[in-house]
Scaffold this motif. Structure first.
Motif, PDB file in Angstrom:
ATOM      1  N   VAL A   1      28.702  34.932  32.621  1.00  0.00           N
ATOM      2  CA  VAL A   1      27.622  33.980  32.372  1.00  0.00           C
ATOM      3  C   VAL A   1      27.537  33.072  33.594  1.00  0.00           C
ATOM      4  O   VAL A   1      28.470  32.324  33.896  1.00  0.00           O
ATOM      5  N   ILE A   2      26.412  33.165  34.300  1.00  0.00           N
ATOM      6  CA  ILE A   2      26.314  32.489  35.589  1.00  0.00           C
ATOM      7  C   ILE A   2      25.723  31.087  35.449  1.00  0.00           C
ATOM      8  O   ILE A   2      25.029  30.778  34.484  1.00  0.00           O
ATOM      9  N   PHE A   3      26.036  30.266  36.414  1.00  0.00           N
ATOM     10  CA  PHE A   3      25.548  28.887  36.506  1.00  0.00           C
ATOM     11  C   PHE A   3      24.343  28.854  37.429  1.00  0.00           C
ATOM     12  O   PHE A   3      24.350  29.515  38.479  1.00  0.00           O
ATOM     13  N   PRO A   4      23.315  28.116  37.143  1.00  0.00           N
ATOM     14  CA  PRO A   4      23.104  27.254  35.980  1.00  0.00           C
ATOM     15  C   PRO A   4      22.270  27.899  34.874  1.00  0.00           C
ATOM     16  O   PRO A   4      22.041  27.282  33.845  1.00  0.00           O
ATOM     17  N   SER A   5      21.866  29.151  35.062  1.00  0.00           N
ATOM     18  CA  SER A   5      20.915  29.760  34.126  1.00  0.00           C
ATOM     19  C   SER A   5      21.532  30.130  32.783  1.00  0.00           C
ATOM     20  O   SER A   5      20.823  30.289  31.800  1.00  0.00           O
ATOM     21  N   ARG A   6      22.854  30.285  32.759  1.00  0.00           N
ATOM     22  CA  ARG A   6      23.573  30.734  31.556  1.00  0.00           C
ATOM     23  C   ARG A   6      23.176  32.147  31.144  1.00  0.00           C
ATOM     24  O   ARG A   6      23.331  32.523  29.984  1.00  0.00           O
ATOM     25  N   VAL A   7      22.676  32.902  32.073  1.00  0.00           N
ATOM     26  CA  VAL A   7      22.360  34.307  31.828  1.00  0.00           C
ATOM     27  C   VAL A   7      23.618  35.131  32.069  1.00  0.00           C
ATOM     28  O   VAL A   7      24.343  34.909  33.047  1.00  0.00           O
ATOM     29  N   GLU A   8      23.866  36.091  31.190  1.00  0.00           N
ATOM     30  CA  GLU A   8      25.008  36.987  31.364  1.00  0.00           C
ATOM     31  C   GLU A   8      24.595  38.184  32.191  1.00  0.00           C
ATOM     32  O   GLU A   8      23.644  38.893  31.851  1.00  0.00           O
ATOM     33  N   ASN A   9      25.317  38.418  33.273  1.00  0.00           N
ATOM     34  CA  ASN A   9      25.048  39.561  34.150  1.00  0.00           C
ATOM     35  C   ASN A   9      26.311  40.398  34.333  1.00  0.00           C
ATOM     36  O   ASN A   9      27.413  39.863  34.305  1.00  0.00           O
ATOM     37  N   PRO A  10      26.152  41.699  34.551  1.00  0.00           N
ATOM     38  CA  PRO A  10      27.307  42.537  34.879  1.00  0.00           C
ATOM     39  C   PRO A  10      27.575  42.525  36.385  1.00  0.00           C
ATOM     40  O   PRO A  10      26.641  42.504  37.190  1.00  0.00           O
ATOM     41  N   TYR A  11      28.854  42.540  36.744  1.00  0.00           N
ATOM     42  CA  TYR A  11      29.247  42.574  38.152  1.00  0.00           C
ATOM     43  C   TYR A  11      30.327  43.631  38.349  1.00  0.00           C
ATOM     44  O   TYR A  11      31.123  43.898  37.452  1.00  0.00           O
ATOM     45  N   TRP A  12      30.334  44.206  39.545  1.00  0.00           N
ATOM     46  CA  TRP A  12      31.332  45.203  39.917  1.00  0.00           C
ATOM     47  C   TRP A  12      32.108  44.733  41.141  1.00  0.00           C
ATOM     48  O   TRP A  12      31.531  44.151  42.059  1.00  0.00           O
ATOM     49  N   GLY A  13      33.403  45.022  41.139  1.00  0.00           N
ATOM     50  CA  GLY A  13      34.206  44.803  42.322  1.00  0.00           C
ATOM     51  C   GLY A  13      34.019  45.942  43.304  1.00  0.00           C
ATOM     52  O   GLY A  13      33.310  46.916  43.039  1.00  0.00           O
ATOM     53  N   GLN A  14      34.706  45.842  44.439  1.00  0.00           N
ATOM     54  CA  GLN A  14      34.495  46.787  45.526  1.00  0.00           C
ATOM     55  C   GLN A  14      35.238  48.092  45.351  1.00  0.00           C
ATOM     56  O   GLN A  14      34.995  49.030  46.095  1.00  0.00           O
ATOM     57  N   GLY A  15      36.125  48.187  44.406  1.00  0.00           N
ATOM     58  CA  GLY A  15      36.877  49.416  44.192  1.00  0.00           C
ATOM     59  C   GLY A  15      38.168  49.423  44.981  1.00  0.00           C
ATOM     60  O   GLY A  15      38.220  48.974  46.129  1.00  0.00           O
ATOM     61  N   THR A  16      39.202  49.930  44.347  1.00  0.00           N
ATOM     62  CA  THR A  16      40.491  50.069  45.023  1.00  0.00           C
ATOM     63  C   THR A  16      41.044  51.460  44.716  1.00  0.00           C
ATOM     64  O   THR A  16      41.012  51.910  43.571  1.00  0.00           O
ATOM     65  N   LEU A  17      41.524  52.145  45.742  1.00  0.00           N
ATOM     66  CA  LEU A  17      41.939  53.536  45.609  1.00  0.00           C
ATOM     67  C   LEU A  17      43.372  53.622  45.092  1.00  0.00           C
ATOM     68  O   LEU A  17      44.282  53.001  45.637  1.00  0.00           O
ATOM     69  N   VAL A  18      43.541  54.417  44.057  1.00  0.00           N
ATOM     70  CA  VAL A  18      44.862  54.740  43.528  1.00  0.00           C
ATOM     71  C   VAL A  18      45.076  56.238  43.726  1.00  0.00           C
ATOM     72  O   VAL A  18      44.279  57.047  43.260  1.00  0.00           O
ATOM     73  N   THR A  19      46.142  56.575  44.426  1.00  0.00           N
ATOM     74  CA  THR A  19      46.471  57.975  44.671  1.00  0.00           C
ATOM     75  C   THR A  19      47.855  58.251  44.114  1.00  0.00           C
ATOM     76  O   THR A  19      48.821  57.568  44.476  1.00  0.00           O
ATOM     77  N   VAL A  20      47.937  59.229  43.220  1.00  0.00           N
ATOM     78  CA  VAL A  20      49.216  59.591  42.610  1.00  0.00           C
ATOM     79  C   VAL A  20      49.584  60.989  43.090  1.00  0.00           C
ATOM     80  O   VAL A  20      48.870  61.954  42.817  1.00  0.00           O
ATOM     81  N   SER A  21      50.686  61.080  43.789  1.00  0.00           N
ATOM     82  CA  SER A  21      51.122  62.373  44.320  1.00  0.00           C
ATOM     83  C   SER A  21      52.069  63.059  43.335  1.00  0.00           C
ATOM     84  O   SER A  21      52.828  62.402  42.621  1.00  0.00           O
ATOM     85  N   SER A  22      52.014  64.372  43.338  1.00  0.00           N
ATOM     86  CA  SER A  22      52.866  65.139  42.398  1.00  0.00           C
ATOM     87  C   SER A  22      54.219  65.462  43.002  1.00  0.00           C
ATOM     88  O   SER A  22      54.456  65.266  44.177  1.00  0.00           O
TER      89      SER A  22
END
Length: 120
Positions: A99-120
């Motif tokens: 919920v952003i200021f000052p409009s009080r509107v709810e918006n969706p936001y995404w982060g930049q992404g972080t890579l997870v690599t699992v080796s066998s």
């Protein structure tokens, strides 16, 4: 408003990683915060979410291995990933409904992404 994610990396199967995502900017509150992931050649999928009221949702594939938590005072969500498997390899994205200021509107936001690599 920005979401800053961190904590990805390379780990062997069976290992653990902890992801963090902090929201910042002009906002009143962050409601649902969570994590999604996208593996190569696949669609983005839900991993886990945490509401401001304390409810959590997990994908079946991570139940019992991953734990989502949240620090409301810091507007930060965490994902503790244990017993990692090669199929957990993906770019993990933080997501929040804010919920952003000052409009009080709810918006969706995404982060930049972080890579997870699992080796066998």
């Amino acid at each position: 408003v920005q979401l800053q994610a961190s904590g990805g990396g390379l780990v062997q199967a069976g290992g653990s990683l902890r992801l963090s995502c902090a929201a910042s900017g002009s906002m009143f509150s962050s409601n649902v915060m969570g994590w999604y992931r996208q593996a190569p050649g696949k669609q983005r999928e839900l991993v886990a979410t945490y509401t401001s009221g304390g409810s959590t949702v997990y994908a079946d594939s991570v139940k019992g291995r991953f734990t989502i938590s949240r620090d409301n005072a810091k507007d930060t969500v965490y994902l503790q990933m244990n017993s990692l498997k090669p199929e957990d390899t993906a770019v993990y994205y933080c997501n929040a409904k804010i919920v952003i200021f000052p409009s009080r509107v709810e918006n969706p936001y995404w982060g930049q992404g972080t890579l997870v690599t699992v080796s066998s």
